[in-house]
Design an enzyme around this catalytic site. Structure first.
Site, PDB file in Angstrom:
ATOM      1  N   GLN A 266       0.755  -1.215   0.285  1.00 13.00           N
ATOM      2  CA  GLN A 266       0.382  -0.198   0.459  1.00 13.00           C
ATOM      3  C   GLN A 266       0.936   1.314   0.145  1.00 13.00           C
ATOM      4  O   GLN A 266       1.946   1.808   0.941  1.00 13.00           O
ATOM      5  CB  GLN A 266      -1.218  -0.377   1.015  1.00 13.00           C
ATOM      6  CG  GLN A 266      -1.803  -1.548   1.576  1.00 13.00           C
ATOM      7  CD  GLN A 266      -1.560  -2.404   1.941  1.00 13.00           C
ATOM      8  OE1 GLN A 266       0.133  -2.680   2.222  1.00 13.00           O
ATOM      9  NE2 GLN A 266      -2.892  -2.969   3.429  1.00 13.00           N
ATOM     10  N   GLN A 288       0.067  -0.384  -6.130  1.00 15.64           N
ATOM     11  CA  GLN A 288      -1.299  -0.791  -5.263  1.00 15.64           C
ATOM     12  C   GLN A 288      -1.680   0.614  -4.234  1.00 15.64           C
ATOM     13  O   GLN A 288      -1.043   1.265  -4.068  1.00 15.64           O
ATOM     14  CB  GLN A 288      -0.810  -2.153  -4.141  1.00 15.64           C
ATOM     15  CG  GLN A 288      -1.662  -2.325  -3.214  1.00 15.64           C
ATOM     16  CD  GLN A 288      -1.830  -3.315  -2.270  1.00 15.64           C
ATOM     17  OE1 GLN A 288      -0.402  -3.948  -2.710  1.00 15.64           O
ATOM     18  NE2 GLN A 288      -2.962  -3.885  -1.240  1.00 15.64           N
ATOM     19  N   ASP A 289      -2.551   0.883  -4.416  1.00 16.77           N
ATOM     20  CA  ASP A 289      -3.301   1.755  -3.870  1.00 16.77           C
ATOM     21  C   ASP A 289      -3.378   3.026  -4.184  1.00 16.77           C
ATOM     22  O   ASP A 289      -3.285   3.864  -3.657  1.00 16.77           O
ATOM     23  CB  ASP A 289      -3.359   1.036  -2.299  1.00 16.77           C
ATOM     24  CG  ASP A 289      -3.978   0.513  -1.687  1.00 16.77           C
ATOM     25  OD1 ASP A 289      -4.273  -0.162  -2.372  1.00 16.77           O
ATOM     26  OD2 ASP A 289      -4.171   0.753  -0.376  1.00 16.77           O
ATOM     27  N   ASP A 310      -6.099  -3.049  -7.028  1.00 17.84           N
ATOM     28  CA  ASP A 310      -7.024  -2.004  -5.695  1.00 17.84           C
ATOM     29  C   ASP A 310      -6.221  -0.633  -6.198  1.00 17.84           C
ATOM     30  O   ASP A 310      -6.528  -0.011  -4.944  1.00 17.84           O
ATOM     31  CB  ASP A 310      -6.890  -2.148  -4.039  1.00 17.84           C
ATOM     32  CG  ASP A 310      -7.382  -3.720  -4.093  1.00 17.84           C
ATOM     33  OD1 ASP A 310      -7.705  -4.506  -4.869  1.00 17.84           O
ATOM     34  OD2 ASP A 310      -7.045  -3.941  -2.527  1.00 17.84           O
ATOM     35  N   ARG A 378     -12.754  -5.891  -6.937  1.00 21.44           N
ATOM     36  CA  ARG A 378     -13.738  -6.946  -5.675  1.00 21.44           C
ATOM     37  C   ARG A 378     -13.460  -6.290  -4.359  1.00 21.44           C
ATOM     38  O   ARG A 378     -13.742  -5.009  -4.605  1.00 21.44           O
ATOM     39  CB  ARG A 378     -12.097  -7.360  -5.000  1.00 21.44           C
ATOM     40  CG  ARG A 378     -11.066  -6.937  -4.309  1.00 21.44           C
ATOM     41  CD  ARG A 378     -10.107  -7.769  -4.344  1.00 21.44           C
ATOM     42  NE  ARG A 378      -8.351  -7.404  -3.930  1.00 21.44           N
ATOM     43  CZ  ARG A 378      -7.416  -7.841  -3.415  1.00 21.44           C
ATOM     44  NH1 ARG A 378      -8.053  -9.351  -2.964  1.00 21.44           N
ATOM     45  NH2 ARG A 378      -6.532  -6.954  -2.978  1.00 21.44           N
TER      46      ARG A 378
END
Length: 472
Positions: A266, A288-289, A310, A378
């Site tokens: 993250q 990520q993120d 994500d 998701r």
């Protein structure tokens, strides 16, 4: 603590109870910091103090006046709930147990208020144009169209940031610090021009810095960069290179990035918790993120978003139009998920709407895209809500379309939908068979996720001059 939702509460009473609980939770977090200022404690609890401070400010607006729309009320209550859940997520991320009774009390009263206003009760039904002025609408000297029409060659900014010393400040943070002298009582949009250059800074536009416009010299020219990440001690929230909580924030022609790399997990490039915010011709890049669309109403037009896992996530009411979404090469063994929407209560007004955009592999992923699975999203939270409409989907999208968070979590409570998408990844014949997945067959089904309906954008986006399709 109340144990039943059978109380016949007026909406403002529930809001007042939530406000009282927020004060208690903020005091608890502040006291914890005073008792232990170690990094392990200070990171998540500083986040909590910041988030609850913003929530107190937001609820005080609702308590001070009835002249807000029901959409405003539901949006702000959803934002306060997002703040609360973010605090709890951050504590959990750092290993703290969520056992404080006051946090459960706050959850209860926010849920009560959200349920009340979803049912259409209360007097908050004034026109969004005729109500009290809100940040993000055209104001005084800088009116309609200024985000697209402002030209650094012919117009003067309030502050100019230039690394070579040719502006009023050498760093963005110095310019932001100077905002404090201009915010109180003003009725003009503040313009910050950030000249071409790489600015390695962690920047925060706070809640009292409303109606700020940040203009760069172009994607890849004006770059705000950082490398904070969870693995090295930050929380997901605090890892953001650039964070904004001031309502009515506008940005144009800037690259926001986090270069921590995929092995740091993250690592947020841009976090937005500002109502009625507009991003135009910006690039947001990480792994990520990448883009934390944390809360409230947001609009992105002609932007680029790059990431792996994500990488568009959060609990805002957000629409992306005519944007390019680039899936990057993840680490070996990873799976790509474009979205992870964080709606945690069925009465929240939040979700991610991606409209007339494009999903494609980034240059580093083209040759190996067949070696990794890529999904549209998701369910991060139980009532996760995301739609892709009239968007070109590259063949890198797995035929089932959507991935699980874990087991059968949220498969019947989430709301995922697709409408008239095109491209090699757009076929819905092999899509998931979850109860919460839908294929829209008419414009009427898609209309609730349009600019007009989903984020009430007709009252605030046109004032920026940024083009938008108000309907489907």
């Amino acid at each position: 603590m109340a144990t039943s939702s059978s109380f016949c509460l007026q909406g403002l009473e529930a809001i007042q109870m939530a406000q009282n609980q927020i004060a208690q939770v903020r005091n608890w977090a502040t006291q914890t910091l005073q008792d232990d200022d170690s990094n392990h404690v200070s990171v998540p609890f500083n986040d909590c103090v910041k988030l609850y401070s913003e929530s107190e400010f937001r609820l005080s607006q609702l308590l001070a006046s009835e002249n807000y729309t029901r959409d405003d009320t539901r949006t702000w209550l959803s934002g306060v709930l997002a703040n609360h859940k973010t605090c709890l997520n951050g504590l959990n991320e750092k290993g703290f147990l969520q056992t404080q009774p006051i946090t459960r009390n706050l959850t209860f009263w926010l849920n009560e208020a959200l349920a009340f206003y979803r049912k259409g009760r209360g007097k908050r039904n004034v026109s969004s144009i005729e109500g009290v002025p809100l940040p993000g609408r055209p104001i005084n000297n800088h009116g309609g169209g200024i985000l697209t029409s402002w030209d650094p060659a012919t117009s003067k900014a309030d502050f100019t940031v230039a690394r070579d010393g040719s502006g009023t400040h050498r760093t963005i943070n110095d310019a932001v610090a100077a905002l404090n002298r201009m915010v109180k009582g003003r009725s003009q949009r503040i313009i910050i021009h950030v000249k071409a250059g790489v600015y390695n800074e962690k920047v925060e536009i706070e809640k009292h810095h409303h109606d700020v416009m940040l203009v760069g010299d172009g994607i890849g020219k004006t770059i705000i960069t950082g490398s904070r990440n969870v693995r090295d001690g930050d929380s997901t929230l605090s890892s953001a290179t650039f964070g904004v909580s001031g309502d009515g924030f506008w940005a144009r022609d800037i690259t926001f990035e986090n270069i921590a790399g995929p092995n740091k997990h993250q690592a947020v490039a841009l976090r937005v918790s500002a109502d009625r915010s507009v991003f135009y011709r910006c690039s947001i890049q990480a792994y990520q993120d990448t883009l934390y669309v944390h809360s409230l109403r947001q609009f992105y037009r002609d932007c680029q978003i790059y990431g792996t896992v994500d990488f568009i996530f959060g609990d805002a009411s957000v629409i992306f139009q005519n944007c390019d979404i680039f899936v990057k090469r993840p680490m070996n063994g990873q799976t790509n998920y474009i979205t992870a929407q964080g709606r945690d209560n069925p009465n929240e007004i939040t979700g991610i709407s991606i409209h007339r955009s494009r999903v494609r592999p980034s240059p580093d992923f083209v040759a190996v895209k067949g070696s990794f699975k890529t999904f549209l999203g998701r369910p991060w939270k139980k009532y996760s809500r995301t739609v892709f409409m009239q968007t070109d989907l590259d063949g890198l999208i797995d035929p089932v379309g959507w991935g699980k968070w874990g087991g059968n979590f949220a498969l019947s409570t989430l709301f995922y939908a697709e409408y008239m998408n095109t491209g090699n990844g757009a076929s819905t014949t092999r899509r998931v068979k979850w109860p919460g997945f839908h294929v829209f067959n008419s414009p009427e089904q898609a209309l609730p996720f349009s600019v007009n309906r989903f984020i009430q954008g007709e009252s605030w986006i046109p004032g920026s001059g940024v083009p938008c399709w108000l309907e489907i």
